[in-house]
Design a protein around this motif. Structure first.
Motif, PDB file in Angstrom:
ATOM      1  N   TRP A   1       0.837  -1.202   0.000  1.00 46.69           N
ATOM      2  CA  TRP A   1       0.000   0.000   0.000  1.00 46.69           C
ATOM      3  C   TRP A   1       0.874   1.254   0.000  1.00 46.69           C
ATOM      4  CZ3 TRP A   1      -3.657   1.748   4.528  1.00 46.69           C
ATOM      5  CH2 TRP A   1      -4.507   2.753   4.066  1.00 46.69           C
ATOM      6  N   GLY A   2       1.920   1.270   0.800  1.00 42.10           N
ATOM      7  CA  GLY A   2       2.821   2.418   0.826  1.00 42.10           C
ATOM      8  C   GLY A   2       3.508   2.633  -0.507  1.00 42.10           C
ATOM      9  N   PHE A   3       3.938   1.545  -1.139  1.00 38.98           N
ATOM     10  CA  PHE A   3       4.577   1.674  -2.455  1.00 38.98           C
ATOM     11  C   PHE A   3       3.597   2.228  -3.481  1.00 38.98           C
ATOM     12  CE2 PHE A   3       5.780   0.222  -6.653  1.00 38.98           C
ATOM     13  CZ  PHE A   3       7.144   0.422  -6.686  1.00 38.98           C
ATOM     14  N   LEU A   4       2.354   1.772  -3.435  1.00 35.55           N
ATOM     15  CA  LEU A   4       1.346   2.254  -4.377  1.00 35.55           C
ATOM     16  C   LEU A   4       1.087   3.748  -4.187  1.00 35.55           C
ATOM     17  CD1 LEU A   4      -0.745   1.597  -6.569  1.00 35.55           C
ATOM     18  CD2 LEU A   4      -2.332   0.920  -4.747  1.00 35.55           C
ATOM     19  N   CYS A   5       0.976   4.189  -2.947  1.00 35.21           N
ATOM     20  CA  CYS A   5       0.777   5.626  -2.679  1.00 35.21           C
ATOM     21  C   CYS A   5       1.973   6.439  -3.168  1.00 35.21           C
ATOM     22  CB  CYS A   5       0.569   5.848  -1.186  1.00 35.21           C
ATOM     23  SG  CYS A   5      -0.996   5.239  -0.536  1.00 35.21           S
ATOM     24  N   ALA A   6       3.184   5.942  -2.911  1.00 37.06           N
ATOM     25  CA  ALA A   6       4.385   6.664  -3.326  1.00 37.06           C
ATOM     26  C   ALA A   6       4.469   6.763  -4.844  1.00 37.06           C
ATOM     27  CB  ALA A   6       5.626   5.971  -2.772  1.00 37.06           C
ATOM     28  N   ALA A   7       4.143   5.674  -5.541  1.00 34.50           N
ATOM     29  CA  ALA A   7       4.174   5.702  -7.002  1.00 34.50           C
ATOM     30  C   ALA A   7       3.161   6.698  -7.550  1.00 34.50           C
ATOM     31  CB  ALA A   7       3.896   4.305  -7.554  1.00 34.50           C
ATOM     32  N   GLY A   8       1.972   6.735  -6.941  1.00 26.34           N
ATOM     33  CA  GLY A   8       0.978   7.704  -7.368  1.00 26.34           C
ATOM     34  C   GLY A   8       1.421   9.135  -7.128  1.00 26.34           C
ATOM     35  N   LEU A   9       2.034   9.383  -5.964  1.00 24.16           N
ATOM     36  CA  LEU A   9       2.472  10.737  -5.639  1.00 24.16           C
ATOM     37  C   LEU A   9       3.559  11.214  -6.592  1.00 24.16           C
ATOM     38  CD1 LEU A   9       2.261  13.130  -3.724  1.00 24.16           C
ATOM     39  CD2 LEU A   9       3.956  12.019  -2.249  1.00 24.16           C
ATOM     40  N   VAL A  10       4.509  10.345  -6.917  1.00 25.59           N
ATOM     41  CA  VAL A  10       5.560  10.713  -7.875  1.00 25.59           C
ATOM     42  C   VAL A  10       4.949  11.095  -9.211  1.00 25.59           C
ATOM     43  CG1 VAL A  10       7.487   9.810  -9.223  1.00 25.59           C
ATOM     44  CG2 VAL A  10       7.366   9.364  -6.767  1.00 25.59           C
ATOM     45  N   THR A  11       3.917  10.358  -9.628  1.00 32.06           N
ATOM     46  CA  THR A  11       3.266  10.661 -10.904  1.00 32.06           C
ATOM     47  C   THR A  11       2.527  11.987 -10.852  1.00 32.06           C
ATOM     48  OG1 THR A  11       2.984   8.276 -11.218  1.00 32.06           O
ATOM     49  CG2 THR A  11       1.746   9.719 -12.683  1.00 32.06           C
TER      50      THR A  11
END
Length: 375
Positions: A178-188
């Motif tokens: 879940w943390g990785f998914l949030c981080a990937a979204g934020l970078v985008t």
């Protein structure tokens, strides 16, 4: 060689619930439920991470009210870093556009390319609202849409809370993904700020689009239910549309638990991310291309984090020179990392021939029906 050993019957747990624990749980959960409904109608549904955390924590306390307070404090210890990260994530999204004009026209073109054959060249949001939306009347599906939209703010949290109570190892695997998914979204969001359909309509790129994700609650007398969500929408970053983490979270939760559910329930589970997709497009919050990219991010998340876990388990095993050290690492489907080690060892050809790892080593503290002694 391995010797199968029968473990002695474990001693009774000092924290075993009393005979009236069931009644105590019912009373505690009833009090929690009444308080939740009162706060919900007066303040609004818990869509803020910190506010949602407090209610979920209170729910776990009520459910496990017979346990000592140190058990409940461990929940706060494990979750406060997660809540702080989510709060920082929400705040940082507001700076993603950095004052630049967001991308919008290419998303419109993409949706017309994907669905124009069905919608007569319109984006799905306009096509759906022309057929289902009535500004003068709230339909039953508008109420359903509001509930589905709200579920985004609690489903992932609630699932994580259940995992924490039942299997902390799986909780770690869940939260890392879940943390990785949030981080990937934020970078985008920073790299590619993109605006939703309602923003494009307000700026003349589309015909009229109504933002209707919360209107259904008022129809059933819940006028205050959307207070926090509406305030959050006003203060939130309007250019954080690509990818759609609303539908990404919905698919993420379903995929994480799918392997532990019988296949006959899979269609029902997959109906949730599909219903979220309809909700987001109908309510003017996202394009179809946002949804598809969000789904792709979920697949990337499971692939990257899963490979990282396997690499870490194999690395730890190689450093220690034996497979047993890998037994504590988590995995998404609840298996021990010993299985990850065996997979990595087969790929690297480094599996020691004179060692065999089955379930777990025997020790004086081991409980359960059986264990395996490693020689």
């Amino acid at each position: 060689m391995a010797e199968l050993t029968q473990s002695p019957t474990p001693a009774p747990d000092a924290t075993t619930e009393s005979p009236d624990g069931g009644r105590r749980r019912v009373i505690a959960m009833t009090i929690w439920g009444v308080a939740f409904v009162v706060a919900w109608l007066a303040i609004g549904l818990p869509t803020d991470p910190a506010y949602a955390f407090l209610w979920i924590w209170a729910g776990t306390v009520a459910w496990n009210s017979a346990r000592p307070w140190r058990s409940h404090l461990r929940f706060a210890r494990d979750w406060i870093p997660v809540v702080l990260l989510l709060a920082a994530y929400n705040l940082s999204r507001g700076f993603a556009d950095n004052g630049a004009t967001p991308h919008a026209m290419e998303l419109i073109v993409a949706d017309r390319f994907l669905t124009g054959w069905l919608t007569g060249g319109e984006v799905p949001t306009i096509w759906l609202q022309e057929r289902l939306y009535d500004a003068s009347e709230v339909r039953w599906w508008d109420v359903l849409v509001s509930w589905i939209y709200f579920s985004h703010f609690v489903a992932t949290f609630a699932a994580a809370a259940v995992l924490w109570m039942r299997n902390r190892r799986r909780w770690i695997a869940y939260m890392s993904r879940w943390g990785f998914l949030c981080a990937a979204g934020l970078v985008t969001y920073f790299a590619y700020p993109a605006a939703p359909p309602w923003w494009a309509a307000q700026n003349g790129l589309l015909t009229e689009v109504a933002r209707i994700s919360t209107r259904g609650w008022k129809e059933i007398g819940m006028h205050g239910a959307g207070n926090l969500l509406n305030a959050g929408q006003i203060a939130s970053n309007p250019v954080a549309a690509m990818p759609s983490l609303h539908t990404a979270f919905a698919l993420f939760v379903v995929l994480f638990f799918m392997r532990s559910v019988r296949k006959r329930w899979w269609p029902l589970m997959l109906a949730y991310p599909l219903a979220m997709t309809f909700t987001l497009m109908y309510s003017g919050e996202h394009y179809l291309i946002d949804v598809l990219v969000g789904w792709a991010y979920v697949g990337m998340t499971f692939l990257v984090v899963g490979l990282a876990e396997r690499w870490w388990a194999a690395r730890q095993a190689r450093r220690a020179g034996e497979p047993a050290v890998a037994a504590g690492a988590p995995s998404a489907d609840g298996d021990t990392a010993a299985e990850h080690y065996r997979l990595a060892a087969r790929l690297t050809g480094s599996l020691p021939e004179q060692r065999y790892l089955n379930r777990r080593p025997c020790s004086p503290a081991t409980s359960g029906s059986a264990c395996v002694t490693v020689w």
